[in-house]
Design a protein around this motif. Structure first.
Motif, PDB file in Angstrom:
ATOM      1  N   ALA A   1      11.667  -5.595  -5.448  1.00 39.86           N
ATOM      2  CA  ALA A   1      12.002  -4.169  -5.521  1.00 39.86           C
ATOM      3  C   ALA A   1      11.025  -3.355  -4.687  1.00 39.86           C
ATOM      4  O   ALA A   1      11.417  -2.442  -3.950  1.00 39.86           O
ATOM      5  CB  ALA A   1      11.992  -3.703  -6.975  1.00 39.86           C
ATOM      6  N   LEU A   2       9.756  -3.701  -4.785  1.00 40.68           N
ATOM      7  CA  LEU A   2       8.699  -3.018  -4.021  1.00 40.68           C
ATOM      8  C   LEU A   2       8.957  -3.156  -2.519  1.00 40.68           C
ATOM      9  O   LEU A   2       8.943  -2.172  -1.784  1.00 40.68           O
ATOM     10  CB  LEU A   2       7.353  -3.626  -4.408  1.00 40.68           C
ATOM     11  N   LYS A   3       9.248  -4.384  -2.097  1.00 44.24           N
ATOM     12  CA  LYS A   3       9.521  -4.634  -0.669  1.00 44.24           C
ATOM     13  C   LYS A   3      10.729  -3.841  -0.182  1.00 44.24           C
ATOM     14  O   LYS A   3      10.731  -3.302   0.917  1.00 44.24           O
ATOM     15  CB  LYS A   3       9.773  -6.134  -0.427  1.00 44.24           C
ATOM     16  N   TYR A  41       4.453   5.787  -0.874  1.00 38.61           N
ATOM     17  CA  TYR A  41       3.284   5.209  -1.539  1.00 38.61           C
ATOM     18  C   TYR A  41       3.653   4.826  -2.965  1.00 38.61           C
ATOM     19  O   TYR A  41       4.294   5.611  -3.671  1.00 38.61           O
ATOM     20  CB  TYR A  41       2.149   6.241  -1.620  1.00 38.61           C
ATOM     21  N   LEU A  42       3.238   3.651  -3.379  1.00 40.77           N
ATOM     22  CA  LEU A  42       3.310   3.295  -4.788  1.00 40.77           C
ATOM     23  C   LEU A  42       2.191   4.088  -5.467  1.00 40.77           C
ATOM     24  O   LEU A  42       1.073   4.148  -4.938  1.00 40.77           O
ATOM     25  CB  LEU A  42       3.080   1.793  -4.972  1.00 40.77           C
ATOM     26  N   LEU A  61      16.674  -1.215  -8.847  1.00 40.52           N
ATOM     27  CA  LEU A  61      16.669  -2.340  -7.913  1.00 40.52           C
ATOM     28  C   LEU A  61      16.083  -3.558  -8.605  1.00 40.52           C
ATOM     29  O   LEU A  61      15.021  -3.456  -9.236  1.00 40.52           O
ATOM     30  CB  LEU A  61      15.796  -2.026  -6.682  1.00 40.52           C
ATOM     31  N   GLU A  62      16.738  -4.685  -8.476  1.00 37.66           N
ATOM     32  CA  GLU A  62      16.235  -5.932  -9.057  1.00 37.66           C
ATOM     33  C   GLU A  62      15.899  -5.752 -10.539  1.00 37.66           C
ATOM     34  O   GLU A  62      14.922  -6.310 -11.045  1.00 37.66           O
ATOM     35  CB  GLU A  62      14.992  -6.423  -8.300  1.00 37.66           C
ATOM     36  N   GLN A  83       1.151  -1.238   3.567  1.00 36.80           N
ATOM     37  CA  GLN A  83       0.277  -2.246   4.172  1.00 36.80           C
ATOM     38  C   GLN A  83      -0.740  -2.798   3.169  1.00 36.80           C
ATOM     39  O   GLN A  83      -1.560  -3.644   3.505  1.00 36.80           O
ATOM     40  CB  GLN A  83      -0.480  -1.653   5.374  1.00 36.80           C
ATOM     41  N   GLY A  84      -0.711  -2.299   1.939  1.00 32.40           N
ATOM     42  CA  GLY A  84      -1.615  -2.795   0.908  1.00 32.40           C
ATOM     43  C   GLY A  84      -2.945  -2.061   0.816  1.00 32.40           C
ATOM     44  O   GLY A  84      -3.832  -2.476   0.082  1.00 32.40           O
ATOM     45  N   GLU A  85      -3.076  -0.948   1.529  1.00 29.36           N
ATOM     46  CA  GLU A  85      -4.324  -0.181   1.485  1.00 29.36           C
ATOM     47  C   GLU A  85      -4.336   0.698   0.234  1.00 29.36           C
ATOM     48  O   GLU A  85      -3.367   1.404  -0.048  1.00 29.36           O
ATOM     49  CB  GLU A  85      -4.437   0.711   2.729  1.00 29.36           C
ATOM     50  N   LEU A  86      -5.446   0.638  -0.509  1.00 28.07           N
ATOM     51  CA  LEU A  86      -5.590   1.449  -1.709  1.00 28.07           C
ATOM     52  C   LEU A  86      -6.160   2.815  -1.328  1.00 28.07           C
ATOM     53  O   LEU A  86      -7.177   2.899  -0.654  1.00 28.07           O
ATOM     54  CB  LEU A  86      -6.527   0.761  -2.711  1.00 28.07           C
TER      55      LEU A  86
END
Length: 193
Positions: free
Chosen positions: A5-7, A21-22, A75-76, A125-128
């Protein structure tokens, strides 16, 4: 399942070159290695434009709180909320329904959240993004507001009850200044619905 779902959300927005952004409890739960019940995202796009992006992908949306900038998708098997960046929220002293001013940046949006542990964002990109040291507070099991607690609790008195819920559920300690402000502003819970 959560990853799929995130993707998909990241894919829909990146295809259209729109930042997403999450945010909030979703990031907190991820850092605590807990599964989230739902996923929350923030974007600069207004709700109608978010709906248009999903319509192009044949993904149905539903209104969660259009006036507050939030739409939802499933989603999902995950409930997903996408909210437009909020620059400011102005609450009437006797209501929890804010007047919302949209716009600004992800940092401004994070500053209006309840606690530092919920004031973090994750890029595709996984950056916090952690302007209020939420990760440190998570490690130290500390509840603290990202802005002056007087402002935070007068904006939304429900945050005071949420502090005790997080203290109970997560075993966190309420930071001294935050706790002092809760005691001072406790009368505000009378305005909650």
């Amino acid at each position: 399942m959560e990853g799929d779902a995130l993707k998909k959300i990241y894919e829909v927005f990146s295809k259209n070159s729109v930042p997403i952004y999450l945010v909030g409890g979703s990031v907190r739960d991820m850092l605590m290695e807990r599964e989230s019940k739902d996923l929350d995202f923030a974007t600069p796009l207004p709700p109608e434009e978010v709906r248009t992006l999903f319509k192009k992908e044949n993904i149905r949306t539903y209104p969660v709180g259009i006036d507050f900038g939030t739409i939802g998708v499933i989603l999902e098997g995950k409930e997903i909320h996408i909210t437009t960046f909020r620059r400011k929220e102005k609450y009437s002293p006797k209501s929890r329904k804010p007047q919302v001013e949209f716009g600004g940046s992800i940092e401004e949006d994070l500053s209006r959240r309840d606690f530092t542990i919920n004031a973090m964002a994750l890029t595709p990109q996984g950056e916090l993004i952690d302007p209020f040291n939420g990760r440190r507070d998570l490690r130290n099991k500390l509840l603290r507001t990202p802005v002056d607690p007087e402002i935070s609790f007068s904006d939304d008195p429900l945050r005071m009850l949420r502090a005790f819920r997080f203290q109970s559920q997560l075993g966190f300690e309420i930071e001294k200044e935050t706790l002092s402000s809760i005691k001072k502003n406790s009368f505000r819970i009378l305005f909650l619905s």
